[in-house]
Design a protein around this motif. Structure first.
Motif, short mmCIF file in Angstrom:
data_model
loop_
_atom_site.label_atom_id
_atom_site.label_comp_id
_atom_site.label_asym_id
_atom_site.label_seq_id
_atom_site.Cartn_x
_atom_site.Cartn_y
_atom_site.Cartn_z
N ALA A 1 19.88 35.39 16.44
CA ALA A 1 19.09 34.21 16.72
C ALA A 1 19.23 33.78 18.18
O ALA A 1 20.28 33.91 18.80
CB ALA A 1 19.53 33.06 15.81
N GLY A 2 18.14 33.25 18.72
CA GLY A 2 18.15 32.68 20.05
C GLY A 2 17.74 33.61 21.16
O GLY A 2 17.77 33.24 22.33
N SER A 3 17.33 34.84 20.84
CA SER A 3 16.96 35.79 21.89
C SER A 3 15.46 36.10 21.87
O SER A 3 15.05 37.23 22.13
CB SER A 3 17.77 37.08 21.74
N ILE A 4 14.64 35.10 21.57
CA ILE A 4 13.19 35.31 21.52
C ILE A 4 12.65 35.70 22.89
O ILE A 4 11.81 36.59 23.01
CB ILE A 4 12.49 34.04 20.99
N GLY A 5 13.13 35.02 23.94
CA GLY A 5 12.63 35.32 25.28
C GLY A 5 13.38 36.43 25.99
O GLY A 5 12.81 37.16 26.80
N GLY A 6 14.66 36.56 25.69
CA GLY A 6 15.46 37.58 26.35
C GLY A 6 16.93 37.22 26.33
O GLY A 6 17.36 36.29 25.64
N ILE A 7 17.71 37.95 27.13
CA ILE A 7 19.16 37.81 27.15
C ILE A 7 19.64 37.81 28.59
O ILE A 7 19.18 38.61 29.42
CB ILE A 7 19.84 38.97 26.39
N VAL A 8 20.57 36.91 28.91
CA VAL A 8 21.26 36.90 30.20
C VAL A 8 22.74 37.15 29.91
O VAL A 8 23.39 36.34 29.25
CB VAL A 8 21.08 35.57 30.94
N ASN A 9 23.26 38.27 30.38
CA ASN A 9 24.66 38.63 30.14
C ASN A 9 25.42 38.56 31.46
O ASN A 9 25.15 39.33 32.39
CB ASN A 9 24.75 40.03 29.53
N ILE A 10 26.37 37.63 31.55
CA ILE A 10 27.17 37.42 32.76
C ILE A 10 28.47 38.20 32.58
O ILE A 10 29.27 37.89 31.70
CB ILE A 10 27.45 35.92 32.95
N ILE A 11 28.68 39.20 33.41
CA ILE A 11 29.81 40.12 33.24
C ILE A 11 30.84 39.85 34.33
O ILE A 11 30.52 39.91 35.53
CB ILE A 11 29.32 41.58 33.27
N THR A 12 32.06 39.55 33.92
CA THR A 12 33.10 39.08 34.85
C THR A 12 34.32 39.99 34.77
O THR A 12 35.39 39.57 34.35
CB THR A 12 33.52 37.64 34.53
N THR A 13 34.17 41.24 35.16
CA THR A 13 35.30 42.16 35.15
C THR A 13 36.17 41.95 36.37
O THR A 13 35.71 41.41 37.39
CB THR A 13 34.81 43.62 35.12
N PRO A 14 37.46 42.35 36.35
CA PRO A 14 38.32 42.19 37.52
C PRO A 14 37.75 42.87 38.75
O PRO A 14 37.11 43.92 38.66
CB PRO A 14 39.63 42.85 37.08
N LEU A 15 37.97 42.25 39.90
CA LEU A 15 37.43 42.77 41.16
C LEU A 15 38.08 44.09 41.51
O LEU A 15 39.30 44.23 41.46
CB LEU A 15 37.67 41.74 42.27
N ASP A 16 37.28 45.07 41.88
CA ASP A 16 37.77 46.38 42.31
C ASP A 16 37.73 46.42 43.84
O ASP A 16 36.67 46.43 44.44
CB ASP A 16 36.90 47.48 41.72
N GLY A 17 38.89 46.43 44.45
CA GLY A 17 38.93 46.45 45.91
C GLY A 17 39.67 45.26 46.47
O GLY A 17 40.40 44.55 45.78
N LYS A 18 39.48 45.03 47.78
CA LYS A 18 40.18 43.96 48.47
C LYS A 18 39.67 42.59 48.04
O LYS A 18 38.51 42.45 47.64
CB LYS A 18 40.01 44.12 49.98
N PRO A 19 40.53 41.57 48.12
CA PRO A 19 40.10 40.21 47.77
C PRO A 19 38.95 39.74 48.66
O PRO A 19 38.79 40.19 49.80
CB PRO A 19 41.36 39.37 48.00
N ILE A 20 38.16 38.83 48.13
CA ILE A 20 37.05 38.23 48.86
C ILE A 20 37.36 36.77 49.11
O ILE A 20 37.59 36.00 48.16
CB ILE A 20 35.72 38.36 48.09
N LEU A 21 37.38 36.37 50.37
CA LEU A 21 37.53 34.97 50.76
C LEU A 21 36.22 34.50 51.36
O LEU A 21 35.57 35.23 52.11
CB LEU A 21 38.66 34.81 51.78
N GLU A 22 35.84 33.27 51.05
CA GLU A 22 34.57 32.76 51.57
C GLU A 22 34.68 31.25 51.78
O GLU A 22 35.31 30.54 50.99
CB GLU A 22 33.43 33.06 50.59
N ALA A 23 34.07 30.78 52.87
CA ALA A 23 33.97 29.35 53.13
C ALA A 23 32.59 29.08 53.73
O ALA A 23 32.09 29.89 54.53
CB ALA A 23 35.06 28.89 54.09
N PHE A 24 31.97 27.99 53.34
CA PHE A 24 30.64 27.68 53.87
C PHE A 24 30.49 26.18 54.07
O PHE A 24 31.20 25.37 53.45
CB PHE A 24 29.54 28.21 52.94
#
Length: 639
Positions: free
Chosen positions: A158-181
């Motif tokens: 139920a609930g997928s009449i229009g479609g599906i949004v799957n947010i995938i949050t696996t551990p980061l592969d590689g160096k850490p990412i730092l960001e400031a804005f």
């Protein structure tokens, strides 16, 4: 921040003119690293897990599937899931203001409630209380987003009449990412992503002016999110465990002309997920356990604020006005999924069981009784795939589901891919879909209908994909024919529509990069969203016409200019179908022009200059809720 708009405007212009005049560090870039949500077929190197609930190359997914990768999230500076999926063909995002404000969403003419949102394959919290907001889900810690367009409840229910949004949050592969804005309207933030932990904090004052109106106030936003994830092995079993929490405080001023100075919304989301997978030579068995909890409060100073929009409209005559209005919505949910995928050279079988239990609470803060609604789901499904020697595929499946007291459904589906040549394919799908009314539909005081029936729909689509035309092109048609679809009437009360028909076309074309330069364009024509009982268009399903254009450049790995792009998002007018409340059901056409320059300061250091709504068009995606004008952001990151 007083000088930032002028400085960035000059920097953007200088960068674009320098790039066009000199072609610094031109380089041919392989299609597998093309930026942005690709409107053309995703290269075969990309794999998806949502379309068939098992890992598959994107080109072999019969249902239209788009992927927004980590590289695209970083390059385009997407801060929220709503930002990231907005440029995709067929997706409609409607914002109620600037950074942090709520955003409704739909796919192919559906409502938000008709799109199933998942986090790592488990349903996200807030759907039952209608408080699932993609603008409130940050992209920090997100490895990729998969969007499957078109309905069909065989694999997900139920609930997928229009479609599906799957947010995938696996551990980061590689160096850490730092960001400031830091940017216009006192928008600023920091984020950190490492192998196991991610954190972000974003602030925005959003005190922009409205031409001919009152300066926008009480629209500020403050959000803090943290997530931890770990992978490991228990013998031959691959284990993944993660948990996250997000705290969001935002002003809720309401529409222009009726603005409230004291209305506030505060939400806390928590989730946890455990996955255990065992792979043998021809089969992969998976057990998933998940839990979500969401609490949302709406408050305002009732006596001092006559424009308080949250005070219950159904208050009984003579009911005293509370000195400080406070409403509480909460939802808790537990999920358990077991599935097995059996694969051979010429077939794939997917079968499993889904179980879900939860409780939703609606407390309107007045004298109405507390509403507590339990919900449940039990389902079993089976899908069989047959694979021909030339790569053509056919699938057929069925799902039997029971949604507690709301009833159940048996949902068959059929579809596949016909390989017309090495580069030309025809994809087609046909299925039934359904949705049981949620707690918000049934029990929200003043804006609910306890007599609602299940939504039932027949969905279908046909898409022609040519990977050799320019850099890839696709032309698709989709259709949803439903009975008892739930829509809002002129008083915002949900009602069943006896018969409805929604149909549209999508066209997407992308060029191959030439010395690093590329172009992409897509169109969505939602030519029909009709209430067949009344002969009128269904409200709040998006504009008839919508398009995205991108002109960009990708530099070589050592070039100073890592990437540059101009993006144009155009949405047609949303005509009113409700003469009683035209303010809330119409919005003028608009075109939002954005641009960014991303420069490499060092091997692992980047400076990005971003501009949004460079034409300074003052528009409202939902009439009465104004969006800000021209804005700029300066961003420093390690990736």
């Amino acid at each position: 921040m007083q000088l930032i708009p002028r400085v960035i405007a000059r920097a953007l212009c200088a960068a674009f003119f320098a790039l066009c005049a000199t072609g610094i560090a031109r380089a041919q870039v392989p299609s597998s690293v093309m930026p942005g949500p690709s409107p053309s077929p995703i290269p075969e190197i990309a794999h998806v897990v949502t379309s068939d609930r098992s890992e598959e190359t994107a080109g072999n997914a019969a249902r239209t599937t788009y992927v927004v990768s980590k590289e695209q999230i970083v390059r385009y500076g997407y801060r929220s899931i709503a930002d990231a999926i907005r440029p995709l063909p067929g997706v409609n995002i409607t914002r109620y203001g600037a950074t942090g404000s709520s955003a409704s969403f739909g796919i192919r003419g559906s409502s938000s409630a008709q799109v199933l949102v998942l986090v790592n394959g488990i349903a996200a919290g807030g759907a039952q209380i209608n408080n699932l907001d993609l603008e409130s889900i940050p992209t920090t810690g997100v490895e990729r987003i998969e969007v499957v367009e078109g309905g069909g409840s065989t694999l997900y229910g139920a609930g997928s009449i229009g479609g599906i949004v799957n947010i995938i949050t696996t551990p980061l592969d590689g160096k850490p990412i730092l960001e400031a804005f830091d940017g216009s309207f006192a928008t600023r933030g920091v984020s950190l992503e490492s192998k196991n932990i991610s954190f972000s904090r974003t602030l925005a004052r959003n005190d922009f002016a409205i031409p001919g109106g009152t300066p926008r106030a009480n629209a500020d936003s403050e959000q803090t999110t943290g997530r931890a994830a770990f992978d490991g092995h228990l013998g031959s079993i691959v284990a993944h465990v993660e948990a996250g929490i997000s705290d969001h405080h935002v002003g809720a001023p309401g529409p222009d002309g009726f603005a409230s100075a004291t209305s506030r919304q505060n939400s806390v989301d928590r989730d946890a997920h455990l996955s255990l997978a065992h792979a043998s030579r021809h089969a992969t068995a998976t057990l998933e356990l998940g839990g979500t909890q969401q609490q949302a409060t709406f408050t305002c100073d009732t006596p001092a604020d006559p424009a308080c929009p949250n005070y219950p409209f159904d208050a009984k005559p003579g009911t005293p006005i509370p000195p400080f209005y406070a409403q509480l919505l909460s939802e808790g949910r537990l999920d358990a999924n077991v599935r097995n995928v059996v694969t051979t050279d010429r077939s794939r079988t997917i079968y499993g069981v889904d179980l879900s239990r939860g409780v939703a609470r609606v407390d309107d803060g007045a004298n109405d009784p507390l509403q507590v609604h339990g919900f449940a789901q039990s389902a079993a499904y089976l899908q069989q795939n047959w694979i021909a020697p030339n790569g053509s595929r056919l699938y057929a499946g069925v799902r039997a589901e029971r949604d507690g007291a709301q009833g159940g459904a048996i949902s068959p589906s059929i579809g596949g891919i016909v390989r017309l040549s090495n580069d030309l394919s025809l994809k087609a799908n046909a299925a039934t879909a359904f949705r049981a009314p949620n707690a918000d539909d049934l029990y929200y005081p003043g804006f609910s209908n306890p007599n609602l029936q299940d939504e039932r729909a027949r969905v279908g689509d046909v898409t022609l994909v040519d990977a050799s035309l320019l850099g890839g092109a696709s032309l698709g048609w989709f259709d949803t024919s439903g009975r008892n679809l739930i829509v809002l009437d002129s008083n915002f009360v949900p009602q069943n529509v006896g018969h409805a028909s929604i149909a549209g076309l999508t066209l997407a074309v992308r060029t191959l990069p030439l010395h690093g330069y590329y172009a992409a364009i897509d169109f969505t024509d939602l030519y029909r969203a009709q209430n067949l009982d009344t002969g009128t268009r269904i409200a709040y399903r998006g504009p008839v016409l919508q398009s995205n254009l991108e002109l960009g450049y990708l530099g070589s790995p050592s070039a100073f200019f890592e990437s540059v792009a101009i993006t144009v998002h155009s949405a047609g007018a949303r005509a009113s179908v409700d003469t009683a409340r035209p303010l809330f059901d119409q919005a003028a056409a608009y075109t939002d022009i954005g641009a960014f320059v991303r420069m490499r300061l060092d091997r692992n250091a980047f400076l990005s200059l971003r501009g949004d709504n460079l034409g300074n068009e003052r528009y409202g995606e939902f009439a009465g809720y104004p969006m800000p004008g021209r804005s700029f952001v300066v961003e420093l990151s390690t990736r």
